[in-house]
Write a protein that holds these residues in place. Structure first.
Motif, PDB file in Angstrom:
ATOM      1  N   PRO A  24       0.827  -1.207   0.000  1.00 24.95           N
ATOM      2  CA  PRO A  24       0.000   0.000   0.000  1.00 24.95           C
ATOM      3  C   PRO A  24       0.867   1.265   0.000  1.00 24.95           C
ATOM      4  N   PRO A  25       0.270   2.437  -0.339  1.00 24.86           N
ATOM      5  CA  PRO A  25      -1.165   2.644  -0.565  1.00 24.86           C
ATOM      6  C   PRO A  25      -1.636   2.024  -1.875  1.00 24.86           C
ATOM      7  N   THR A  26      -2.902   1.634  -1.881  1.00 29.94           N
ATOM      8  CA  THR A  26      -3.475   1.005  -3.057  1.00 29.94           C
ATOM      9  C   THR A  26      -3.690   2.045  -4.161  1.00 29.94           C
ATOM     10  N   VAL A  27      -3.942   1.547  -5.365  1.00 31.55           N
ATOM     11  CA  VAL A  27      -4.184   2.422  -6.509  1.00 31.55           C
ATOM     12  C   VAL A  27      -5.357   3.353  -6.231  1.00 31.55           C
ATOM     13  N   VAL A  28      -6.452   2.811  -5.725  1.00 32.57           N
ATOM     14  CA  VAL A  28      -7.649   3.623  -5.487  1.00 32.57           C
ATOM     15  C   VAL A  28      -7.424   4.610  -4.343  1.00 32.57           C
ATOM     16  N   GLU A  29      -6.648   4.216  -3.338  1.00 34.07           N
ATOM     17  CA  GLU A  29      -6.357   5.143  -2.235  1.00 34.07           C
ATOM     18  C   GLU A  29      -5.569   6.349  -2.735  1.00 34.07           C
ATOM     19  N   ARG A  30      -4.606   6.116  -3.627  1.00 34.96           N
ATOM     20  CA  ARG A  30      -3.831   7.233  -4.166  1.00 34.96           C
ATOM     21  C   ARG A  30      -4.712   8.214  -4.912  1.00 34.96           C
TER      22      ARG A  30
END
Length: 215
Positions: free
Chosen positions: A132-138
């Protein structure tokens, strides 16, 4: 094209920032816009291009033409946005896959392109789950820099769902190749897969509204 798709997963409405240079982006030249539209059009219509051209062109010709288009896109992307490393690598990976297809000169290699792309996205999304951070979190932090803990958990779940989708899509695309009906392959990869993707996006957006309300 890959960045545009990822941005659709979670729109990035940037908030005011004291250092506006952080978000400054160079203006796209007409040639860049035209090339982006061309690449996007080829990407979406790829299955039907392969289906229609199979009886007229050798696989090598199609692969070289498409690889050249992606390499040009890669070069222009590097000159305009040198910081877009992830997007550049994805574009370059697709171009290299097509160049290998030109060397092989086999129609089956071109049919496997959608499988390769889905597995590529699966690798990107699943890798971000492990590191992490995950793609969607970024993407979410572009809109919410101080994303709360439950927001991080939600983005992780969304990343997991998309990882599963891309893996399942790769499997379905592979099944259409194995079945041997090129029209079915074109129908799934050029239409059904995008419909499923759109439905997943719409469902995620509906859930996202409820989650964002608690931020």
């Amino acid at each position: 094209m890959f960045k545009d798709f990822l941005n659709n997963l979670l729109p990035a409405k940037r908030q005011a920032h004291p250092d506006t240079s952080v978000y400054s982006r160079p203006k796209a030249e007409p040639r860049h816009i035209i090339l982006n539209v061309l690449v996007a059009g080829v990407t979406v219509s790829y299955p039907f291009l392969i289906w229609f051209s199979a009886d007229y062109l050798q696989p090598r010709s199609m692969a070289l033409g498409l690889a050249g288009l992606f390499l040009l896109r890669y070069w222009l992307q590097k000159t305009v946005k040198p910081a877009g490393k992830a997007e550049s690598r994805l574009i370059l990976a697709c171009a290299l896959f097509l160049l290998l297809g030109a060397l092989v000169n086999n129609a089956g290699w071109l049919l496997a392109y959608p499988v390769f792309v889905s597995l590529l996205f699966f690798a990107v999304f699943s890798f971000s789950l492990i590191h992490p951070p995950t793609v969607v979190e970024r993407l979410a932090r572009l809109e919410f820099p101080n994303l709360p803990a439950h927001g991080v958990l939600y983005t992780r779940k969304v990343t997991l769902v998309w990882s599963g989708f891309f893996l399942g899509n790769a499997a379905m695309s592979l099944l259409t190749i194995w079945y041997g009906d090129r029209w079915l392959w074109s129908l799934y990869n050029g239409c059904i897969a995008y419909v499923l993707m759109g439905l997943l996006m719409a469902g995620e957006m509906a859930v996202r509204r409820k989650v964002k309300a608690s931020f």
